[in-house]
Design an enzyme around this catalytic site. Structure first.
Site, PDB file in Angstrom:
ATOM      1  N   SER A 105       0.481  -1.325   0.068  1.00 50.56           N
ATOM      2  CA  SER A 105       0.050   0.079  -0.371  1.00 50.56           C
ATOM      3  C   SER A 105       0.924   0.959   0.165  1.00 50.56           C
ATOM      4  CB  SER A 105      -0.773  -0.083   0.918  1.00 50.56           C
ATOM      5  OG  SER A 105      -1.974   0.652   1.090  1.00 50.56           O
ATOM      6  N   ASP A 110      -6.242  -4.032  -2.554  1.00 52.56           N
ATOM      7  CA  ASP A 110      -4.801  -3.562  -1.216  1.00 52.56           C
ATOM      8  C   ASP A 110      -4.443  -4.853  -0.539  1.00 52.56           C
ATOM      9  OD1 ASP A 110      -3.929  -2.640   0.811  1.00 52.56           O
ATOM     10  OD2 ASP A 110      -4.572  -0.860   0.960  1.00 52.56           O
TER      11      ASP A 110
END
Length: 343
Positions: A80, A193
């Site tokens: 991320s 993610d």
């Protein structure tokens, strides 16, 4: 046969007796030098950068503190926000990212919002368009420093390591927070993610060949911050000023000193923090790094991107405090100066 064997051995035996008696020089005396043992190679240092949205700016400070101490990681991987900073470092664009982050304000964050309500609240194309100017586009396998990012395959829930192909696409996939950013299609699967499966990807760092792993965990104290209160209602907004309403509705994701009943988005944000902390602790218990760097960032919200200077400073402090652990591991570091000692 026996006689021939004795005849062949006899000169060698006589030579040994002559050396023992001092009549002939030994091999050492004739200048024969033993081959020195090869030096052990320096350990490969890997830097693992964890997820954490706006708290990810702290990774910049961590890298700066490492460089100041004379350490340059041999490889870097991240999830991320950690993938974004890691890609900037691996491509040689960290300084450009740092300057941009420090200048960022709330209006800049809002300008990246491209609503679509299809797979996610935001498309992410505006953010990636700007990131392309910061990071430039290079294949991962051609970056000066080996780099890897972590994403999650939506169809199976599997952790996915991105080690080849577009650097920007890998960063975009690793940052695709479900519900906020739309997923990224890649090679027949849908990626979201990486924090869903591996927020601090120590396992990827080991697989990339690191001997010593420095892992940066941005979730160490996020559960200590207060749930934010309901935002003040936005009234008398002319039709068409949807951005003003959006800012009011999303304000719960920014920090607030109030302690009234938590807002809906505040509950959602804190729930994401809980998930992040639990997954991180579970993964790192089974895959411990050699050194853990834990900046204290509980006072920053998920979308406090305009507070980069604070996060960077805290990342520097946390890494400086952890340098002694690297000395214990045998890494050759210069002695800490007073200006480098944690406050």
């Amino acid at each position: 046969m026996d006689t021939d064997t004795e005849t062949e051995i006899e000169p060698e035996a006589n030579a040994k007796l002559a050396i023992a008696a001092g009549a002939l020089p030994s091999s050492a005396e004739r200048g024969v030098v033993a081959t020195p043992a090869p030096r052990p190679r320096a350990p490969r240092i890997g830097l693992v950068l964890g997820s954490g949205a706006a708290r990810g700016w702290a990774h910049i400070g961590v890298i700066r503190a490492l460089e100041r101490s004379g350490i340059r990681p041999d490889l870097v991987c991240g999830t991320s926000a950690g993938a974004l900073v890691g890609a900037a470092y691996a491509s040689g664009n960290l300084e450009r990212l740092e300057k941009w982050a420090i200048r960022m304000r709330m209006r800049d964050v809002v300008s990246f919002f491209d609503l679509r309500f299809n797979g996610g609240l935001l498309n992410g194309s505006r953010l990636m368009s700007f990131a392309r100017r910061i990071l430039e586009e290079h294949p991962i396998e051609r970056l000066p420093i080996p780099f890897g990012a972590v994403a999650t395959t939506l169809e199976t829930g599997a952790e996915t390591w991105l080690r080849t192909g577009s650097t920007l696409e890998a960063v975009r996939a690793s940052m695709a927070m479900p519900g906020l950013f739309s997923p990224v299609p890649r090679e027949g699967v849908t990626l979201v993610d990486g924090a869903l499966t591996n927020p601090v990807p120590v396992s990827l760092g080991r697989a990339m060949g690191a001997d010593v792993l420095i892992a940066v965990d941005l979730s160490s104290d996020v559960l200590k911050r207060n749930l934010v209160a309901d935002p003040e209602p936005v009234t008398d907004v002319p039709t068409g000023q949807w951005m003003h309403r959006l800012r009011g509705n999303l304000s719960a994701l920014w920090t607030s000193p109030q302690q009234r009943r938590p807002s809906m988005l505040g509950v959602v944000a804190t729930s994401l923090d809980i998930m992040l902390v639990r997954i991180t602790r579970s993964r790192m218990a089974g895959e411990p790094p050699d050194v853990i760097v834990a900046p204290r960032l509980g006072h920053l919200g998920l979308f406090d991107f305009g507070r980069a200077a604070e996060a960077i400073k805290e990342g520097e402090r946390a890494m400086t405090a952890a340098l002694e652990n690297l000395r214990v591991l045998g890494l050759n570091l210069p002695p800490a100066r007073e200006s480098q000692r944690p406050s």
